[in-house]
Design an enzyme around this catalytic site. Sequence first.
Site, PDB file in Angstrom:
ATOM      1  N   MET A   1       0.795  -1.221   0.000  1.00  0.00           N
ATOM      2  CA  MET A   1       0.000   0.000   0.000  1.00  0.00           C
ATOM      3  C   MET A   1       0.835   1.281   0.000  1.00  0.00           C
ATOM      4  SD  MET A   1      -2.793  -1.523  -0.405  1.00  0.00           S
ATOM      5  CE  MET A   1      -4.251  -0.531  -0.191  1.00  0.00           C
TER       6      MET A   1
ATOM      7  N   HIS B   1      -4.990  -5.837  -8.387  1.00  0.00           N
ATOM      8  CA  HIS B   1      -5.866  -4.751  -7.962  1.00  0.00           C
ATOM      9  C   HIS B   1      -7.300  -5.279  -7.886  1.00  0.00           C
ATOM     10  CE1 HIS B   1      -7.158  -0.632  -7.386  1.00  0.00           C
ATOM     11  NE2 HIS B   1      -8.136  -0.879  -8.246  1.00  0.00           N
TER      12      HIS B   1
HETATM   13  C1  GAR Z   1      -6.160  -7.493  -2.026  1.00  0.00           C
HETATM   14  O1  GAR Z   1      -7.545  -7.464  -2.227  1.00  0.00           O
HETATM   15  C2  GAR Z   1      -5.461  -6.712  -3.119  1.00  0.00           C
HETATM   16  O2  GAR Z   1      -6.069  -6.836  -4.376  1.00  0.00           O
HETATM   17  C3  GAR Z   1      -5.583  -5.311  -2.600  1.00  0.00           C
HETATM   18  O3  GAR Z   1      -5.371  -5.404  -1.222  1.00  0.00           O
HETATM   19  C4  GAR Z   1      -5.778  -6.693  -0.770  1.00  0.00           C
HETATM   20  C5  GAR Z   1      -4.606  -7.311  -0.048  1.00  0.00           C
HETATM   21  O4  GAR Z   1      -4.996  -8.498   0.572  1.00  0.00           O
HETATM   22  N1  GAR Z   1      -4.631  -4.449  -3.221  1.00  0.00           N
HETATM   23  C6  GAR Z   1      -4.809  -3.157  -3.405  1.00  0.00           C
HETATM   24  O5  GAR Z   1      -5.804  -2.568  -3.060  1.00  0.00           O
HETATM   25  C7  GAR Z   1      -3.649  -2.462  -4.080  1.00  0.00           C
HETATM   26  N2  GAR Z   1      -3.936  -1.097  -4.282  1.00  0.00           N
HETATM   27  P1  GAR Z   1      -3.921  -9.582   0.955  1.00  0.00           P
HETATM   28  O6  GAR Z   1      -2.855  -8.859   1.808  1.00  0.00           O
HETATM   29  O7  GAR Z   1      -4.680 -10.595   1.785  1.00  0.00           O
HETATM   30  O8  GAR Z   1      -3.357 -10.154  -0.299  1.00  0.00           O
END
Ligand code: GAR
Length: 209
Positions: free
Chosen positions: A90, A109
């Site tokens: 992030m 994403h």
């Molecule tokens: C996931 O849904 C990913 O797509 C999103 O954050 C989450 C992370 O979950 N990514 C974003 O929003 C990028 N801007 P995780 O840590 O369990 O993989």
Amino acid sequence: RRRVAILISGRGSNMASLIEAARSPDFPAEIALVLSNRPDAAGLERAKEAGIATLCIDHKAHPTREDFEKAMDDALKEHDIAFICLAGFMRVLTDWFVERWAGRMINIHPSLLPLFRGTHTHRRALEEGVLVHGCTVHFVVPELDAGPIIAQATVPVVPGDTEDTLAARVIVQEHMLYPQALRMVCDGTARLENGKVAFSRGWDAGGAL
Ligand code: GAR
């Protein structure tokens, strides 16, 4: 097998699905490093349990974005990393870092890009009333969530959905899509060429040709 680093900031469920996929001997990548910008990211523990090398480079311990990214870049070099997967990472990356890793860094994403770049994608999808939603894996370019698309998966939006129910439906697809996309870029099925994704013959018909 290409040496891949996964960059995380949180729970790391996509990271776990990539680690799992890479255990298969025919997978063209090995997960050589998990790097977090947050010391408290739950994914770090999960990666350690899976026997993967982990590293935390805390962005707060670096005075500027450039210092932080230089530290990451040095660590990636030390670990002989060829390819980066952003998985719930992030921090916005500078043009310097993105260009250094051009064609060698992908992101997942939680929306059907180019819709809903940025954050709160599920809330915004519900607000807009879209009936189809999903997730996207793309090459990273300097503009946020604007890179050439490698793979997408869709889910329906159903009556009564909340941000949480929709997120839960999408994440199931993320966990299947990200390993497929990483496979495609590591075995050369999908390459970044002149700012677009070039797919090997046979793939563009869903592998049916
Ligand atoms: C996931 O849904 C990913 O797509 C999103 O954050 C989450 C992370 O979950 N990514 C974003 O929003 C990028 N801007 P995780 O840590 O369990 O993989």
